[in-house]
Each structure stands twice: as C-alpha cells, then as structure tokens.
Design an enzyme around this catalytic site. Structure first.
Site, PDB file in Angstrom:
ATOM      1  N   TRP A  49       9.183  -3.271   9.418  1.00 31.23           N
ATOM      2  CA  TRP A  49       8.806  -1.995  10.011  1.00 31.23           C
ATOM      3  C   TRP A  49       7.722  -1.168   9.716  1.00 31.23           C
ATOM      4  O   TRP A  49       7.463  -0.055  10.393  1.00 31.23           O
ATOM      5  CB  TRP A  49      10.248  -1.029  10.131  1.00 31.23           C
ATOM      6  CG  TRP A  49      10.664  -0.786   8.831  1.00 31.23           C
ATOM      7  CD1 TRP A  49      11.730  -1.361   8.212  1.00 31.23           C
ATOM      8  CD2 TRP A  49      10.235   0.144   7.617  1.00 31.23           C
ATOM      9  NE1 TRP A  49      11.839  -1.008   6.897  1.00 31.23           N
ATOM     10  CE2 TRP A  49      11.067  -0.044   6.578  1.00 31.23           C
ATOM     11  CE3 TRP A  49       9.369   1.154   7.796  1.00 31.23           C
ATOM     12  CZ2 TRP A  49      10.752   0.599   5.366  1.00 31.23           C
ATOM     13  CZ3 TRP A  49       9.100   1.773   6.599  1.00 31.23           C
ATOM     14  CH2 TRP A  49       9.893   1.668   5.159  1.00 31.23           C
ATOM     15  N   ASN A  50       7.399  -1.173   8.171  1.00 30.12           N
ATOM     16  CA  ASN A  50       6.270  -0.553   7.643  1.00 30.12           C
ATOM     17  C   ASN A  50       4.910  -0.546   8.374  1.00 30.12           C
ATOM     18  O   ASN A  50       4.225   0.482   8.536  1.00 30.12           O
ATOM     19  CB  ASN A  50       6.228  -0.602   6.234  1.00 30.12           C
ATOM     20  CG  ASN A  50       5.863  -2.021   5.644  1.00 30.12           C
ATOM     21  OD1 ASN A  50       5.781  -2.824   6.474  1.00 30.12           O
ATOM     22  ND2 ASN A  50       5.661  -1.879   4.549  1.00 30.12           N
ATOM     23  N   PRO A  70      10.741  -8.474  15.777  1.00 27.46           N
ATOM     24  CA  PRO A  70      10.306  -7.514  14.957  1.00 27.46           C
ATOM     25  C   PRO A  70      11.405  -6.613  14.419  1.00 27.46           C
ATOM     26  O   PRO A  70      12.520  -6.903  14.940  1.00 27.46           O
ATOM     27  CB  PRO A  70       9.639  -6.651  16.152  1.00 27.46           C
ATOM     28  CG  PRO A  70      10.345  -6.924  17.402  1.00 27.46           C
ATOM     29  CD  PRO A  70      10.760  -8.438  17.117  1.00 27.46           C
ATOM     30  N   GLY A  88       9.018  -9.194   4.418  1.00 23.34           N
ATOM     31  CA  GLY A  88      10.090  -8.114   4.140  1.00 23.34           C
ATOM     32  C   GLY A  88      10.643  -8.408   2.779  1.00 23.34           C
ATOM     33  O   GLY A  88       9.811  -8.662   1.808  1.00 23.34           O
ATOM     34  N   SER A  89      11.596  -8.123   2.520  1.00 24.05           N
ATOM     35  CA  SER A  89      12.413  -8.038   1.152  1.00 24.05           C
ATOM     36  C   SER A  89      12.861  -9.497   0.711  1.00 24.05           C
ATOM     37  O   SER A  89      12.900 -10.372   1.349  1.00 24.05           O
ATOM     38  CB  SER A  89      13.790  -7.342   1.332  1.00 24.05           C
ATOM     39  OG  SER A  89      14.888  -8.032   2.132  1.00 24.05           O
ATOM     40  N   GLU A 101       6.087 -13.064   2.610  1.00 28.69           N
ATOM     41  CA  GLU A 101       5.285 -12.178   1.896  1.00 28.69           C
ATOM     42  C   GLU A 101       6.515 -11.004   1.604  1.00 28.69           C
ATOM     43  O   GLU A 101       6.998 -10.210   2.388  1.00 28.69           O
ATOM     44  CB  GLU A 101       4.394 -11.605   2.841  1.00 28.69           C
ATOM     45  CG  GLU A 101       2.970 -10.680   1.928  1.00 28.69           C
ATOM     46  CD  GLU A 101       3.569  -9.216   1.951  1.00 28.69           C
ATOM     47  OE1 GLU A 101       4.037  -8.818   1.303  1.00 28.69           O
ATOM     48  OE2 GLU A 101       2.907  -8.430   2.940  1.00 28.69           O
ATOM     49  N   LEU A 102       7.055 -10.944   0.249  1.00 25.38           N
ATOM     50  CA  LEU A 102       8.145 -10.339   0.063  1.00 25.38           C
ATOM     51  C   LEU A 102       8.107  -8.786  -0.945  1.00 25.38           C
ATOM     52  O   LEU A 102       6.916  -8.612  -0.874  1.00 25.38           O
ATOM     53  CB  LEU A 102       9.134 -11.363  -0.867  1.00 25.38           C
ATOM     54  CG  LEU A 102       9.234 -12.854  -0.207  1.00 25.38           C
ATOM     55  CD1 LEU A 102      10.148 -13.397  -0.939  1.00 25.38           C
ATOM     56  CD2 LEU A 102      10.011 -12.414   1.230  1.00 25.38           C
ATOM     57  N   CYS A 162       4.261  -2.752   0.628  1.00 24.81           N
ATOM     58  CA  CYS A 162       4.711  -3.524  -0.409  1.00 24.81           C
ATOM     59  C   CYS A 162       3.870  -3.513  -1.759  1.00 24.81           C
ATOM     60  O   CYS A 162       4.126  -4.138  -2.693  1.00 24.81           O
ATOM     61  CB  CYS A 162       5.013  -4.760   0.316  1.00 24.81           C
ATOM     62  SG  CYS A 162       3.671  -5.471   1.203  1.00 24.81           S
ATOM     63  N   GLU A 198      11.882  -1.612  -6.428  1.00 27.96           N
ATOM     64  CA  GLU A 198      10.772  -0.942  -5.577  1.00 27.96           C
ATOM     65  C   GLU A 198      11.178   0.370  -4.813  1.00 27.96           C
ATOM     66  O   GLU A 198      12.283   0.392  -4.451  1.00 27.96           O
ATOM     67  CB  GLU A 198      10.670  -1.922  -4.454  1.00 27.96           C
ATOM     68  CG  GLU A 198       8.966  -1.672  -4.106  1.00 27.96           C
ATOM     69  CD  GLU A 198       8.778  -2.837  -2.958  1.00 27.96           C
ATOM     70  OE1 GLU A 198       9.811  -3.724  -2.527  1.00 27.96           O
ATOM     71  OE2 GLU A 198       7.658  -2.875  -2.475  1.00 27.96           O
ATOM     72  N   GLU A 201      -2.025 -14.495   3.743  1.00 27.62           N
ATOM     73  CA  GLU A 201      -2.310 -14.016   5.255  1.00 27.62           C
ATOM     74  C   GLU A 201      -3.722 -13.270   5.195  1.00 27.62           C
ATOM     75  O   GLU A 201      -4.077 -12.839   4.190  1.00 27.62           O
ATOM     76  CB  GLU A 201      -1.396 -12.782   5.947  1.00 27.62           C
ATOM     77  CG  GLU A 201       0.045 -13.627   5.818  1.00 27.62           C
ATOM     78  CD  GLU A 201       1.084 -12.626   6.532  1.00 27.62           C
ATOM     79  OE1 GLU A 201       1.121 -11.516   5.848  1.00 27.62           O
ATOM     80  OE2 GLU A 201       1.504 -13.093   7.580  1.00 27.62           O
TER      81      GLU A 201
HETATM   82  P1  ADP Z   1      13.703  -3.935   4.819  1.00 26.28           P
HETATM   83  O1  ADP Z   1      14.695  -3.619   3.735  1.00 26.28           O
HETATM   84  O2  ADP Z   1      12.312  -3.103   4.368  1.00 26.28           O
HETATM   85  O3  ADP Z   1      14.284  -3.321   6.126  1.00 26.28           O
HETATM   86  P2  ADP Z   1      14.248  -6.543   5.358  1.00 26.28           P
HETATM   87  O4  ADP Z   1      13.732  -7.816   4.710  1.00 26.28           O
HETATM   88  O5  ADP Z   1      15.708  -6.228   5.390  1.00 26.28           O
HETATM   89  O6  ADP Z   1      13.195  -5.358   4.979  1.00 26.28           O
HETATM   90  O7  ADP Z   1      13.792  -6.563   6.793  1.00 26.28           O
HETATM   91  C1  ADP Z   1      12.502  -7.458   7.414  1.00 26.28           C
HETATM   92  C2  ADP Z   1      12.943  -7.962   8.569  1.00 26.28           C
HETATM   93  O8  ADP Z   1      13.920  -9.119   8.349  1.00 26.28           O
HETATM   94  C3  ADP Z   1      13.557  -7.343   9.954  1.00 26.28           C
HETATM   95  O9  ADP Z   1      12.624  -7.764  10.875  1.00 26.28           O
HETATM   96  C4  ADP Z   1      14.820  -7.742   9.654  1.00 26.28           C
HETATM   97  O10 ADP Z   1      15.599  -7.151  10.981  1.00 26.28           O
HETATM   98  C5  ADP Z   1      14.908  -9.060   9.353  1.00 26.28           C
HETATM   99  N1  ADP Z   1      16.348  -9.233   8.757  1.00 26.28           N
HETATM  100  C6  ADP Z   1      16.994  -8.609   8.013  1.00 26.28           C
HETATM  101  N2  ADP Z   1      18.025  -9.294   7.569  1.00 26.28           N
HETATM  102  C7  ADP Z   1      18.071 -10.412   8.108  1.00 26.28           C
HETATM  103  C8  ADP Z   1      18.927 -11.760   8.299  1.00 26.28           C
HETATM  104  N3  ADP Z   1      19.944 -11.673   7.418  1.00 26.28           N
HETATM  105  N4  ADP Z   1      18.280 -12.968   8.685  1.00 26.28           N
HETATM  106  C9  ADP Z   1      17.232 -12.754   9.504  1.00 26.28           C
HETATM  107  N5  ADP Z   1      16.334 -11.706   9.356  1.00 26.28           N
HETATM  108  C10 ADP Z   1      16.720 -10.518   8.718  1.00 26.28           C
END
Ligand code: ADP
Length: 494
Positions: free
Chosen positions: A159-160, A184, A239-240, A261-262, A295, A396, A473
């Site tokens: 989302w960022n 997304p 994402g995470s 990209e974590l 990130c 973080e 990327e």
């Molecule tokens: P944040 O903690 O910054 O929201 P996330 O890694 O949780 O980061 O989210 C990044 C993306 O991964 C979002 O699009 C979210 O919906 C998606 N996401 C979260 N959990 C899962 C999951 N278990 N499987 C697949 N995608 C996921």
C-alpha cells in the site's frame, strides 16, 4: 468523495478488471476502502476469492500467445501510450493516491512521475532484450541464446506506493512479452484499478493486464489460487518478509520463479568526517518521505560520538518543524499513517525505547488536533541514546521515528549495521575516499546511499539480499526477471 472531487469519474472503479471486462466478484462480497486520515469510507471494491483469481489467470493465459507473438517494437509503442495516459491523468492519480494512502499531494505527484518513469523505461528496454551468438564448441554447429517471456506473471503489491510498485512490476512484465494478474494491497486498491483503466484506454489487449482486489482476510486464498496454478510462472512481490516467505513456500510445488522485495532495517551512518549539514539533509529526505513508511527508510541512525551532539541538535530542530496534517493541505509534510495497526506498532516501538533508556528529543506520541484531525497521525520523533535492546533495533518501525545510536569506531558500526537478517538499503556519510570504498564493500545490502539520501531511480536496480529478498526492479537488470534464457543448438551444418 471529498473536496478534491471530481477525480475523473471513469478512473474510480469498483470492479475487478479481468479479460478486458469490469466485473464484480463471483461471491458478490465487497471490501470498503477508507481514507486513512478520517476512516471515512471512500469507495468499495470486490472482496474477491479463488474463483475470481482463477478467471484472471485464465484470461492472462488466454492472452499470452498473441501478446508474446507481438514485436518488441509494438509492445514498446503500447507501453508508451500507457505512459502518456498516466501522465495525462497525473493530477487525478495523485489525488487518488493521497486519498486512499494519505501521503501529501506533492509527494503523491512525485509518486505518479516516479511510477510513470518505469513504464517509459521498460518501453525503451523492450526493444533491447538481446540474445547471444556463442562461438561454436564443435564444427558444424551453431549455438545461440534467445530470451523469451516467462509467461503469466502474478504481481502482489503493498500500500505504501500504490502506483509505483504496480507500475514497476507490470511494465517490465509486459515489455518482456508476459501477461499479468495483479492483486493490490487491501488498503489501496483504487489506484491499481485506475491504472488498469488507463491501460485499457491505451489499448493494451484484453487479458494482458488483470487486476483482482481482495481484503486482507481473502489475500491468501486469492493469491493462493495463483500459487497453485501451473499457468502462472512467476510471482513478483513487494511487502513484508513474512508474506514473502509464505509465497516462496506456497509456490514451491509449482517451482515458480520469484522476485521478492521485502522488509528492510536500513542503517544510516554518520561518520566523524561527514558533512553534518548534508547528512541531516540526507536523513530528512530518506526518512520522512511517505511519513517514514518506505522499505528503504533509515531505521537505525548511527552517529559517531564526536559529532553526535551536533547532529542530534540540527536534526531535532528540523524534525520538530515538520508539519503534520491531511494530504489535501498544501503545507502538510507528514500525513496520517496508513491504519491503526501502523500507529500501534510505532507507539509500541517508541514506548519500548523510552522504557529502555531512550530520550524523546522531539515527538514521541500520536497527534490529534484541529489540523491533524483523525486517529492515525503520529508526531515526527527523534529518540536519543537508542540501544540494541530496543525493539526498533531489530524491527522495522515504518513511521516518522528516528532512533539515534552512538558509535565510536568504523569496525564497530559496520558490525552493528550488518547485525540484522535484512539487507535492503544502507546509507552513510563520510568525506574520506578510502573509507567510502571500504565501507561500501562491507555493508551487506543490495543498495548503498553514499552521501545521498534519495537514490531511487528507474535506471537503477532496486532490491535486497539476505531476508530482504531477491530479484531487482528497474534498470536493464529489471527486464531479465521476466525472461527465460533459451539455448538453441543447431547441428549438421556444412
Ligand atoms: P504490510 O504489512 O506492509 O501490509 P504485507 O506483506 O502484509 O505488508 O502485504 C503486502 C501485500 O501482500 C498486500 O497486497 C497484501 O494483501 C498481501 N498479502 C498479505 N498476506 C498475504 C498472504 N497470506 N498471501 C498472499 N498475499 C498476502
């Protein structure tokens, strides 16, 4: 929707984009999208499930043969048209980003330009996916290498940076001749759908780009359908680290190629020979973009003992002057955090640090007043005398919080900087040329900012090592992530 309306109404979509059609979810269930400043509902989108994901994969798979057969030049032209449409709608897109994500409008405009730059870059790179001719290893043979699209790509974005993160995945995939299914983040689906609308308008063929939205609760089933699907050949994710690992595990059975990209835990080092004013400037740029929700945001700021007081003083004055407020006010520099979960984490880190001996030099609490009129604002904060027992050393924070750690030697600080499972970005300030090369070589990260706080560019490879993931990327390396190398050997040549 707000005092910013009208955003061009056809950019505000409330349906999935699958196979060139705008469709509600098969379950007819919905996800409400909220303004992070006020919590007010600003729209709704499908809360999709496995069936929607499957239909998107089918559409992308169906569109693949024709798309990969197009010439690179044709794909480049379509990407350029998409780029032009994004720029033509830049103001509407910026408003939409600000509205659903909360970053100040000026920053949102910057994100549109940044995201668009990837589309232009990969339009230009599409025509440069060269292969090789290898000198034959035996008489009567020809040995060649060609680069081919991997196939259907699933893009999962955070989302960022709702526009830029999607653009820098979709553009290289399309340039390479792949088709895309995208999900997304649940907090910011509207920007992704607007981007899909502009792709449609630019004439990208039906099925080449598909977007499916889902709530956090349904993310695992929606994306899970793609993980299990043999038609999907590649996952690209930002994402995470926890979710990145889940995707790697979940796609192991079909052995997909991944780009991840974590999370990061970026060190920012100020050596005793640094230009202190420049270091303060660099930190302000690196740290407070998007309210610290990036990130590559410096999470641990190491300042040499000899310059610690001077640096802390200059920095605190700058941070205390930052203006907190809603995205729509031109003077706002720090908008609301994305949601209450984010504010809770920041507050936990700050309180934990204070309990373990840190001092709040400025900030250190949530803000709510007549300007920052909502529950998700946090005061820009500087914490002095941080140490390695604190949660913000190992996690973080993802907010407008600077933690200052003292150090006394280069050896010691490089060890501290690397003392993390993450390895995305590091920054340091020094004017000693030998030290610059020595420290750059020893930092265990994919990116190093040397006397520079803002390094992101479509021309540069962005990505990490260690548990910050793999793959790059942007840049010429970014296209390779979507290409397979095929070796052709022809024999029986006279
Ligand atoms: P944040 O903690 O910054 O929201 P996330 O890694 O949780 O980061 O989210 C990044 C993306 O991964 C979002 O699009 C979210 O919906 C998606 N996401 C979260 N959990 C899962 C999951 N278990 N499987 C697949 N995608 C996921």
């Amino acid at each position: 929707m707000s005092e910013w309306t009208p955003i061009r109404s056809d950019l505000l979509r409330d349906r999935n984009f699958i196979g060139g059609a705008w469709r509600i979810g098969r379950e007819d269930t919905w996800l409400e999208v909220a303004d992070p400043a006020t919590g007010a509902v600003i729209g709704r989108v499908p809360d999709s499930g496995a069936r929607d994901a499957d239909e998107a994969a089918a559409a992308a798979s169906g569109a693949l043969p024709a798309w990969r057969a197009t010439t690179a030049r044709d794909r480049a032209q379509l990407l350029k048209r998409w780029h032009a449409r994004i720029l033509a709608s830049a103001e509407d897109l910026a408003k939409l980003i600000s509205l659903e994500q909360g970053k100040p409008l000026g920053e949102a405009r910057g994100e549109v330009a940044y995201g668009a730059s990837y589309v232009e870059w990969f339009a230009e790179e599409a025509v440069r996916a060269y292969g090789d001719i290898i000198p034959a290893a035996a008489a009567g043979r020809r040995m060649m290498v060609v680069k081919e699209p991997l196939g259907v790509v699933a893009a999962i974005t955070p989302w960022n940076f709702p526009l830029a993160m999607l653009a820098r995945k979709v553009a290289p995939a399309l340039a390479a001749g792949c088709t895309v299914v995208a999900k997304p983040a649940e907090d910011t689906p509207l920007t992704a759908l607007a981007l899909a609308r502009l792709a449609e308008e630019a004439g990208l063929p039906a099925g080449t780009v598909n977007v499916v939205t889902a709530s956090r609760g349904n993310a695992a089933v929606t994306v899970g359908a793609w993980l299990a699907d043999p038609r999907v050949r590649k996952i690209t994710f930002t994402g995470s680290t926890a979710v990145g690992k889940a995707l790697a595990r979940g796609s192991a059975d079909t052995l997909k190629k991944l780009s991840l990209e974590l999370g990061g835990n970026a060190p920012f080092i100020v050596f005793e020979d640094a230009d202190i004013g420049a270091a303060v400037e660099g930190l302000m740029r690196a740290k407070f973009r998007n309210g610290g929700q990036t990130c590559v945001s410096p999470n641990r700021v190491y300042v040499h003992d000899a310059v610690y007081e001077e640096f802390a003083q200059q920095l605190t004055a700058r941070v205390a002057a930052l203006r907190v407020g809603p995205a729509k006010l031109a003077e706002s520099q720090i908008g609301p955090m994305i949601n209450s979960r984010a504010v809770e984490k920041i507050e936990r880190h700050v309180q934990d640090a204070i309990a373990r001996g840190a001092t709040a030099l400025t900030g250190g609490h949530p803000v709510r007043d007549e300007i920052a009129d909502g529950p998700n604002y946090y005061a820009p904060t500087v914490l002095g005398e941080a140490n390695h027992e604190m949660a913000l050393f190992s996690e973080e924070t993802f907010g407008p919080v600077v933690a200052l750690f003292r150090f006394r030697s280069e050896e010691e600080v490089v060890r501290y900087a690397n003392d993390t499972p993450y390895g995305l970005a590091a920054y340091f300030y020094s004017r000693d040329v030998s030290r610059i090369w020595r420290v750059s070589g020893r930092l265990e990260t994919g990116i190093v900012g040397i006397n520079e706080g803002a390094f992101a560019s479509e021309a540069a490879p962005f990505g990490g090592i260690k548990e910050s993931g793999y793959g790059r990327e942007g840049s010429r390396y970014g296209l390779d992530e979507y290409l397979a190398t095929k070796y052709l050997c022809q024999g029986e040549l006279a």
